[in-house]
Design a protein around this motif. Structure first.
Motif, PDB file in Angstrom:
ATOM      1  N   ILE A 117       0.843  -1.204   0.000  1.00 36.94           N
ATOM      2  CA  ILE A 117       0.000   0.000   0.000  1.00 36.94           C
ATOM      3  C   ILE A 117       0.872   1.245   0.000  1.00 36.94           C
ATOM      4  N   PHE A 118       1.913   1.245   0.836  1.00 32.75           N
ATOM      5  CA  PHE A 118       2.830   2.393   0.864  1.00 32.75           C
ATOM      6  C   PHE A 118       3.473   2.598  -0.501  1.00 32.75           C
ATOM      7  N   GLN A 119       3.865   1.507  -1.147  1.00 34.59           N
ATOM      8  CA  GLN A 119       4.493   1.600  -2.464  1.00 34.59           C
ATOM      9  C   GLN A 119       3.511   2.142  -3.499  1.00 34.59           C
ATOM     10  N   ILE A 120       2.276   1.667  -3.473  1.00 31.96           N
ATOM     11  CA  ILE A 120       1.242   2.115  -4.414  1.00 31.96           C
ATOM     12  C   ILE A 120       0.950   3.596  -4.238  1.00 31.96           C
ATOM     13  N   LEU A 121       0.976   4.068  -2.992  1.00 28.70           N
ATOM     14  CA  LEU A 121       0.681   5.473  -2.706  1.00 28.70           C
ATOM     15  C   LEU A 121       1.917   6.362  -2.824  1.00 28.70           C
ATOM     16  N   ASP A 122       3.043   5.792  -3.244  1.00 27.50           N
ATOM     17  CA  ASP A 122       4.314   6.529  -3.365  1.00 27.50           C
ATOM     18  C   ASP A 122       4.776   7.096  -2.028  1.00 27.50           C
ATOM     19  N   ILE A 123       4.558   6.331  -0.963  1.00 27.39           N
ATOM     20  CA  ILE A 123       5.108   6.682   0.348  1.00 27.39           C
ATOM     21  C   ILE A 123       6.460   5.992   0.451  1.00 27.39           C
ATOM     22  N   ASN A 124       7.520   6.787   0.458  1.00 30.69           N
ATOM     23  CA  ASN A 124       8.873   6.261   0.317  1.00 30.69           C
ATOM     24  C   ASN A 124       9.401   5.708   1.636  1.00 30.69           C
ATOM     25  N   ALA A 125       8.929   4.521   1.999  1.00 29.82           N
ATOM     26  CA  ALA A 125       9.375   3.845   3.223  1.00 29.82           C
ATOM     27  C   ALA A 125       9.321   2.348   2.971  1.00 29.82           C
ATOM     28  N   PRO A 126      10.371   1.780   2.347  1.00 30.81           N
ATOM     29  CA  PRO A 126      10.351   0.354   1.963  1.00 30.81           C
ATOM     30  C   PRO A 126      10.075  -0.595   3.125  1.00 30.81           C
ATOM     31  N   HIS A 127      10.472  -0.220   4.345  1.00 31.34           N
ATOM     32  CA  HIS A 127      10.229  -1.072   5.514  1.00 31.34           C
ATOM     33  C   HIS A 127       9.333  -0.356   6.521  1.00 31.34           C
ATOM     34  N   ASP A 186      -4.249  14.403  -2.639  1.00 25.27           N
ATOM     35  CA  ASP A 186      -5.091  14.224  -1.467  1.00 25.27           C
ATOM     36  C   ASP A 186      -4.291  13.397  -0.471  1.00 25.27           C
ATOM     37  N   GLY A 187      -3.656  14.065   0.487  1.00 22.09           N
ATOM     38  CA  GLY A 187      -2.754  13.385   1.403  1.00 22.09           C
ATOM     39  C   GLY A 187      -3.438  12.746   2.588  1.00 22.09           C
ATOM     40  N   ASN A 188      -4.704  12.383   2.422  1.00 20.48           N
ATOM     41  CA  ASN A 188      -5.458  11.786   3.522  1.00 20.48           C
ATOM     42  C   ASN A 188      -5.259  10.276   3.522  1.00 20.48           C
ATOM     43  N   LEU A 189      -4.333   9.805   4.337  1.00 17.24           N
ATOM     44  CA  LEU A 189      -4.004   8.383   4.386  1.00 17.24           C
ATOM     45  C   LEU A 189      -5.158   7.550   4.934  1.00 17.24           C
ATOM     46  N   GLU A 190      -6.066   8.184   5.687  1.00 14.33           N
ATOM     47  CA  GLU A 190      -7.199   7.456   6.266  1.00 14.33           C
ATOM     48  C   GLU A 190      -8.204   7.008   5.216  1.00 14.33           C
ATOM     49  N   LYS A 191      -8.070   7.470   3.989  1.00 10.68           N
ATOM     50  CA  LYS A 191      -8.919   6.955   2.906  1.00 10.68           C
ATOM     51  C   LYS A 191      -8.617   5.478   2.640  1.00 10.68           C
ATOM     52  N   TYR A 192      -7.399   5.049   2.978  1.00 10.34           N
ATOM     53  CA  TYR A 192      -6.946   3.700   2.635  1.00 10.34           C
ATOM     54  C   TYR A 192      -6.669   2.822   3.861  1.00 10.34           C
ATOM     55  N   ILE A 193      -6.408   3.451   5.010  1.00 11.75           N
ATOM     56  CA  ILE A 193      -5.994   2.713   6.207  1.00 11.75           C
ATOM     57  C   ILE A 193      -6.797   3.211   7.407  1.00 11.75           C
ATOM     58  N   TYR A 194      -7.162   2.308   8.299  1.00  7.58           N
ATOM     59  CA  TYR A 194      -7.817   2.750   9.534  1.00  7.58           C
ATOM     60  C   TYR A 194      -7.190   2.070  10.741  1.00  7.58           C
ATOM     61  N   ALA A 195      -7.269   2.756  11.870  1.00  4.81           N
ATOM     62  CA  ALA A 195      -6.766   2.214  13.134  1.00  4.81           C
ATOM     63  C   ALA A 195      -7.943   1.951  14.047  1.00  4.81           C
ATOM     64  N   SER A 196      -8.070   0.716  14.500  1.00  6.83           N
ATOM     65  CA  SER A 196      -9.181   0.363  15.366  1.00  6.83           C
ATOM     66  C   SER A 196      -8.812  -0.879  16.165  1.00  6.83           C
ATOM     67  N   LYS A 197      -9.402  -1.001  17.345  1.00  8.69           N
ATOM     68  CA  LYS A 197      -9.173  -2.177  18.174  1.00  8.69           C
ATOM     69  C   LYS A 197     -10.236  -3.242  17.938  1.00  8.69           C
ATOM     70  N   CYS A 198     -11.125  -3.017  16.965  1.00  9.67           N
ATOM     71  CA  CYS A 198     -12.147  -4.021  16.674  1.00  9.67           C
ATOM     72  C   CYS A 198     -11.517  -5.208  15.948  1.00  9.67           C
ATOM     73  N   LYS A 199     -12.177  -6.322  16.010  1.00  8.48           N
ATOM     74  CA  LYS A 199     -11.682  -7.568  15.404  1.00  8.48           C
ATOM     75  C   LYS A 199     -11.370  -7.364  13.924  1.00  8.48           C
ATOM     76  N   TYR A 200     -10.196  -7.833  13.502  1.00 11.26           N
ATOM     77  CA  TYR A 200      -9.808  -7.664  12.106  1.00 11.26           C
ATOM     78  C   TYR A 200     -10.611  -8.585  11.201  1.00 11.26           C
ATOM     79  N   THR A 201     -11.100  -8.048  10.113  1.00 11.96           N
ATOM     80  CA  THR A 201     -11.744  -8.859   9.087  1.00 11.96           C
ATOM     81  C   THR A 201     -11.069  -8.578   7.743  1.00 11.96           C
ATOM     82  N   LYS A 202     -11.404  -9.363   6.744  1.00 11.37           N
ATOM     83  CA  LYS A 202     -10.740  -9.238   5.454  1.00 11.37           C
ATOM     84  C   LYS A 202     -11.196  -7.987   4.703  1.00 11.37           C
ATOM     85  N   ILE A 203     -10.405  -7.618   3.686  1.00 14.21           N
ATOM     86  CA  ILE A 203     -10.766  -6.497   2.819  1.00 14.21           C
ATOM     87  C   ILE A 203     -12.030  -6.848   2.051  1.00 14.21           C
ATOM     88  N   ASN A 204     -13.019  -5.957   2.074  1.00  6.81           N
ATOM     89  CA  ASN A 204     -14.240  -6.166   1.302  1.00  6.81           C
ATOM     90  C   ASN A 204     -13.977  -5.743  -0.143  1.00  6.81           C
TER      91      ASN A 204
END
Length: 297
Positions: A117-127, A186-204
């Motif tokens: 996801i970081f690579q797709i969004l051109d966020i330059n942080a390989p690790h 549009d530098g809003n990273l929350e469009k693609y990623i969210y932080a939550s303590k709810c149970k993880y489910t798969k990408i819809n």
């Protein structure tokens, strides 16, 4: 001398009156703002509770029905609603259209997906994902490319991330995230990623963006992403295999590990305006209408 004393008293009383008037005006303005916020909050809360009931009523474990129902609900609620006391705007979003960042300590597949996801969004942080995983996990073992030493805090958080803004404080990713926010259209990273303590489910895959769909496999092609979108709603693995008929079996299996066809968690965002005072209420709920978090600002 008496005259001077009288004039002094008059001046002091005048200044005191002006001060009292100023304080009174300030207090009245403060009270008015607080009252406007109270009205906006009451209206936003009422609207949010109504939307929760809508979601409970329209939820379906059938991907096809849920897809159609969510389209209907958004069409119904995204328009501005006027009440006697406030203007209300409502947004409903299923969270599984985004990537759950705290899932990266659950498996290597999720960690690798975040790096993609970081690579797709051109966020330059390989690790970048490794640095975030070291920030979250409880152990003191440094991952390849990660960081268990943080100059600001001295040590990692060793707990789940509560907000995507937290990434701006994590060594190994913070500078890249700040650059993304400054340079992206549009530098809003929350469009693609969210932080939550709810149970993880798969990408819809029925609601995910092109960027998130592309992250489901290392070599996901644009045509394969388009095939998924064109065949929505996809209801099961068999239909996904048909949509990706030209893809290899190993790639399809890789995608199936990360992809799902429905959603269990939803975010409701209510914007209420009363006498130009704006209040934003955000609630995270599950499919049964249980409120997981509730925040007003």
């Amino acid at each position: 001398m008496v005259l001077i004393g009288i004039l002094s008293i008059i001046i002091i009383l005048t200044v005191m009156n002006l001060q009292l008037s100023s304080d009174t005006l300030y207090t009245a303005k403060y009270v008015a703002v607080a009252q406007n916020r109270d009205v906006a909050y009451y209206q936003a809360s009422a609207a949010c509770k109504s939307i929760i009931e809508y979601i409970k009523a329209y939820y379906s474990d059938d991907p096809k029905d849920l897809y159609a129902n969510m389209q209907y609900l958004n069409a119904l609620t995204l328009t501005s609603i006027k009440t006697d006391d406030a203007d209300i705007q409502v947004e409903i979003e299923d969270l599984e259209k985004r990537f759950a960042i705290n899932s990266i300590i659950e498996s290597e597949e999720h960690l690798n997906q975040l790096n993609r996801i970081f690579q797709i969004l051109d966020i330059n942080a390989p690790h970048g994902a490794e640095a975030i995983a070291d920030w979250i996990d409880a152990d003191s073992e440094t991952r390849v490319g990660g960081n268990e030493s943080h100059s600001i805090y001295g040590e990692p958080k060793n707990a789940y991330i509560d907000s995507i803004k937290e990434l701006e404080y994590i060594e190994g990713i913070k500078d890249a995230v700040k650059d993304y926010k400054r340079s992206a259209t549009d530098g809003n990273l929350e469009k693609y990623i969210y932080a939550s303590k709810c149970k993880y489910t798969k990408i819809n895959i029925n609601t995910a963006s092109k960027e998130i769909l592309q992250s489901l496999s290392e070599d996901m092609t644009e045509q394969e992403v388009n095939n998924i979108i064109e065949n929505r709603p996809i209801q099961n693995n068999e239909e996904l295999r048909k949509a990706l008929a030209t893809a290899s079996e190993s790639k399809i299996n890789e995608i199936i590990k990360l992809a799902g066809y429905t959603s269990e968690f939803f975010q409701i965002k209510i914007t209420a305006t009363h006498n130009e005072e704006i209040l934003i209420l955000t609630a995270l709920i599950d499919k049964n209408g249980k409120i997981i978090s509730w925040k007003a600002k």
